[in-house]
Each structure stands twice: as structure tokens, then as C-alpha cells.
Design a protein around this motif. Structure first.
Motif, PDB file in Angstrom:
ATOM      1  N   UNK A   1       0.555  -1.034   0.048  1.00 43.79           N
ATOM      2  CA  UNK A   1      -0.022  -0.090  -0.113  1.00 43.79           C
ATOM      3  C   UNK A   1       0.916   1.201  -0.120  1.00 43.79           C
ATOM      4  N   UNK A   2       0.582   2.155  -1.058  1.00 42.04           N
ATOM      5  CA  UNK A   2       1.305   3.174  -1.068  1.00 42.04           C
ATOM      6  C   UNK A   2       0.413   4.557  -0.384  1.00 42.04           C
ATOM      7  N   UNK A   3       1.180   5.365   0.337  1.00 40.02           N
ATOM      8  CA  UNK A   3       0.296   6.396   1.210  1.00 40.02           C
ATOM      9  C   UNK A   3       1.134   7.581   1.058  1.00 40.02           C
ATOM     10  N   UNK A   4       0.561   8.549   0.484  1.00 43.47           N
ATOM     11  CA  UNK A   4       1.178  10.048   0.627  1.00 43.47           C
ATOM     12  C   UNK A   4       0.294  11.080   1.040  1.00 43.47           C
ATOM     13  N   UNK A   5       1.006  12.058   1.706  1.00 43.10           N
ATOM     14  CA  UNK A   5       0.203  13.460   2.157  1.00 43.10           C
ATOM     15  C   UNK A   5       0.576  14.542   1.078  1.00 43.10           C
ATOM     16  N   UNK A   6      -0.306  15.133   0.584  1.00 43.45           N
ATOM     17  CA  UNK A   6       0.140  16.316  -0.478  1.00 43.45           C
ATOM     18  C   UNK A   6      -0.352  17.655   0.249  1.00 43.45           C
ATOM     19  N   UNK A   7       0.315  18.582   0.244  1.00 42.11           N
ATOM     20  CA  UNK A   7       0.256  19.956   0.927  1.00 42.11           C
ATOM     21  C   UNK A   7       0.261  20.856  -0.230  1.00 42.11           C
ATOM     22  N   UNK A   8      -0.818  21.623  -0.555  1.00 39.66           N
ATOM     23  CA  UNK A   8      -0.919  22.625  -1.557  1.00 39.66           C
ATOM     24  C   UNK A   8      -1.030  24.048  -1.089  1.00 39.66           C
ATOM     25  N   UNK A   9       0.147  24.677  -1.463  1.00 37.02           N
ATOM     26  CA  UNK A   9       0.111  26.149  -1.177  1.00 37.02           C
ATOM     27  C   UNK A   9      -0.409  26.980  -1.570  1.00 37.02           C
ATOM     28  N   UNK A  10      -0.638  28.305  -1.068  1.00 38.49           N
ATOM     29  CA  UNK A  10      -1.750  29.382  -1.394  1.00 38.49           C
ATOM     30  C   UNK A  10      -1.357  29.666  -3.015  1.00 38.49           C
ATOM     31  N   UNK A  11       0.031  29.776  -3.417  1.00 25.92           N
ATOM     32  CA  UNK A  11       0.337  29.907  -4.822  1.00 25.92           C
ATOM     33  C   UNK A  11      -0.062  28.870  -5.671  1.00 25.92           C
ATOM     34  N   UNK A  12      -0.638  27.686  -5.452  1.00 22.10           N
ATOM     35  CA  UNK A  12      -0.747  26.663  -6.083  1.00 22.10           C
ATOM     36  C   UNK A  12       0.140  25.485  -6.193  1.00 22.10           C
ATOM     37  N   UNK A  13       1.530  25.729  -5.605  1.00 20.23           N
ATOM     38  CA  UNK A  13       2.440  24.621  -5.767  1.00 20.23           C
ATOM     39  C   UNK A  13       2.090  23.465  -4.581  1.00 20.23           C
ATOM     40  N   UNK A  14       2.653  22.504  -4.837  1.00 19.14           N
ATOM     41  CA  UNK A  14       2.540  21.491  -3.874  1.00 19.14           C
ATOM     42  C   UNK A  14       3.455  20.532  -3.642  1.00 19.14           C
ATOM     43  N   UNK A  15       3.548  20.014  -2.409  1.00 14.28           N
ATOM     44  CA  UNK A  15       4.707  18.922  -1.959  1.00 14.28           C
ATOM     45  C   UNK A  15       4.153  17.911  -1.598  1.00 14.28           C
ATOM     46  N   UNK A  16       4.631  16.642  -1.892  1.00 15.73           N
ATOM     47  CA  UNK A  16       3.971  15.394  -1.361  1.00 15.73           C
ATOM     48  C   UNK A  16       5.120  14.660  -0.371  1.00 15.73           C
ATOM     49  N   UNK A  17       4.380  14.096   0.459  1.00 20.65           N
ATOM     50  CA  UNK A  17       5.327  13.157   1.447  1.00 20.65           C
ATOM     51  C   UNK A  17       4.773  11.780   1.460  1.00 20.65           C
ATOM     52  N   UNK A  84      -6.644  16.111   5.732  1.00 16.61           N
ATOM     53  CA  UNK A  84      -6.324  16.181   7.192  1.00 16.61           C
ATOM     54  C   UNK A  84      -5.733  17.827   7.583  1.00 16.61           C
ATOM     55  N   UNK A  85      -6.330  18.401   8.611  1.00 15.39           N
ATOM     56  CA  UNK A  85      -5.911  19.610   8.938  1.00 15.39           C
ATOM     57  C   UNK A  85      -5.281  19.788  10.299  1.00 15.39           C
ATOM     58  N   UNK A  86      -4.055  20.365  10.379  1.00 19.55           N
ATOM     59  CA  UNK A  86      -3.457  20.748  11.625  1.00 19.55           C
ATOM     60  C   UNK A  86      -3.201  22.255  11.699  1.00 19.55           C
ATOM     61  N   UNK A  87      -3.633  23.055  12.361  1.00 14.42           N
ATOM     62  CA  UNK A  87      -3.493  24.344  12.430  1.00 14.42           C
ATOM     63  C   UNK A  87      -3.708  24.950  11.085  1.00 14.42           C
ATOM     64  N   UNK A  88      -3.065  25.854  10.238  1.00 13.96           N
ATOM     65  CA  UNK A  88      -3.517  26.123   8.976  1.00 13.96           C
ATOM     66  C   UNK A  88      -3.089  25.376   7.692  1.00 13.96           C
ATOM     67  N   UNK A  89      -2.577  24.270   8.160  1.00  7.44           N
ATOM     68  CA  UNK A  89      -1.869  23.319   7.112  1.00  7.44           C
ATOM     69  C   UNK A  89      -2.954  22.184   6.639  1.00  7.44           C
ATOM     70  N   UNK A  90      -3.195  21.910   5.491  1.00  6.35           N
ATOM     71  CA  UNK A  90      -4.034  20.955   4.962  1.00  6.35           C
ATOM     72  C   UNK A  90      -3.391  20.118   4.225  1.00  6.35           C
ATOM     73  N   UNK A  91      -3.426  18.873   4.462  1.00  7.39           N
ATOM     74  CA  UNK A  91      -3.005  17.626   3.772  1.00  7.39           C
ATOM     75  C   UNK A  91      -3.862  16.864   2.956  1.00  7.39           C
ATOM     76  N   UNK A  92      -3.974  16.478   1.865  1.00  5.54           N
ATOM     77  CA  UNK A  92      -4.875  15.447   1.003  1.00  5.54           C
ATOM     78  C   UNK A  92      -4.252  14.180   1.126  1.00  5.54           C
ATOM     79  N   UNK A  93      -4.714  13.217   1.340  1.00  7.49           N
ATOM     80  CA  UNK A  93      -4.302  11.804   1.403  1.00  7.49           C
ATOM     81  C   UNK A  93      -4.461  11.010   0.225  1.00  7.49           C
ATOM     82  N   UNK A  94      -3.456  10.264  -0.270  1.00  2.00           N
ATOM     83  CA  UNK A  94      -3.504   9.795  -1.564  1.00  2.00           C
ATOM     84  C   UNK A  94      -3.027   8.273  -0.998  1.00  2.00           C
ATOM     85  N   UNK A  95      -4.002   7.208  -1.412  1.00  2.00           N
ATOM     86  CA  UNK A  95      -3.792   5.898  -1.038  1.00  2.00           C
ATOM     87  C   UNK A  95      -3.857   4.948  -2.342  1.00  2.00           C
ATOM     88  N   UNK A  96      -2.956   4.298  -2.526  1.00  8.21           N
ATOM     89  CA  UNK A  96      -2.966   3.290  -3.659  1.00  8.21           C
ATOM     90  C   UNK A  96      -2.462   1.835  -3.201  1.00  8.21           C
TER      91      UNK A  96
END
Length: 105
Positions: A1-17, A84-96
Motif C-alpha cells: 500500500x502506498x500512502x502520500x500526504x500532499x500539501x498545496x500552498x496558496x500559490x498553487x504549488x504542492x509538495x508530497x510526503x 487532514x488539517x492541523x493549524x493552517x496546514x491541510x494535507x490531502x491523503x492519497x492511497x494506492x
């Protein structure tokens, strides 16, 4: 199972963990697996545990709120496209799982 958390910044850029461990800690403390250096994020805010095919979100600071799809929770099971949101940070969960996306039934 592959799991990623992706944060999208206000400028539209994103990072995945990619979550590669059975337990991933998230918080302001430098030794957290996912370090979020913001003052309104608790030192150990929450964690994500993988066990028995389930992905479990656990709030770890009673004075900080962890949100799952807009609802404050102490614990919740996660699936694909949950937020998932903690403080002002939102992560989108991706599961494969073997290239198949797992979704809520």
C-alpha cells in the motif's frame, strides 16, 4: 500500500510526503517525521499509524485540534482523498494498493 500526504500552498504549488513507516509523527518538534514549523501547530500534533490494512489518524495533543474532512477528531480512519488539517496546514491523503486507488464505499 502506498500512502502520500500532499500539501498545496496558496500559490498553487504542492509538495508530497510518502509515508513509509508504520508510524509517522506530525508536529512542530524537529524530531517529528513531518516537521511543520508553525507556531499554531503543536510540538507533537498528531500521528498516522498503519496497521492491518488501516490508516489511522490520531490527535496527540489535547490542547490542539486535528481535523479530518472538516471535523475535529481524536481519532479517525483515513482513505483516499481525505483531508487532514492541523493549524493552517491541510494535507490531502492519497492511497494506492497495487496501483488501485482505495476509496470510501
Amino acid at each position: 500500500m502506498g500512502i502520500e500526504l500532499t500539501i498545496t500552498n496558496q500559490d498553487g504549488t504542492s509538495r508530497s510526503f510518502e509515508l513509509s513507516k508504520d508510524r509517522t509523527t506530525i508536529g512542530r518538534r524537529r524530531n517529528c517525521d513531518l516537521h511543520v514549523a508553525l507556531p499554531n501547530v503543536a510540538p507533537l500534533h498528531c500521528e498516522i499509524k498503519l496497521a492491518g490494512g488501516l490508516i489511522r489518524l490520531l490527535n496527540r495533543d489535547p490542547d490542539a485540534e486535528t481535523y479530518h474532512n472538516g471535523n475535529a477528531v481524536t481519532a479517525a480512519d483515513l482513505i483516499h482523498e481525505d483531508v487532514v488539517k492541523i493549524g493552517p496546514v491541510e494535507f490531502t491523503v492519497s492511497v494506492k494498493d497495487d496501483e488501485t486507488v482505495i476509496r470510501r464505499l
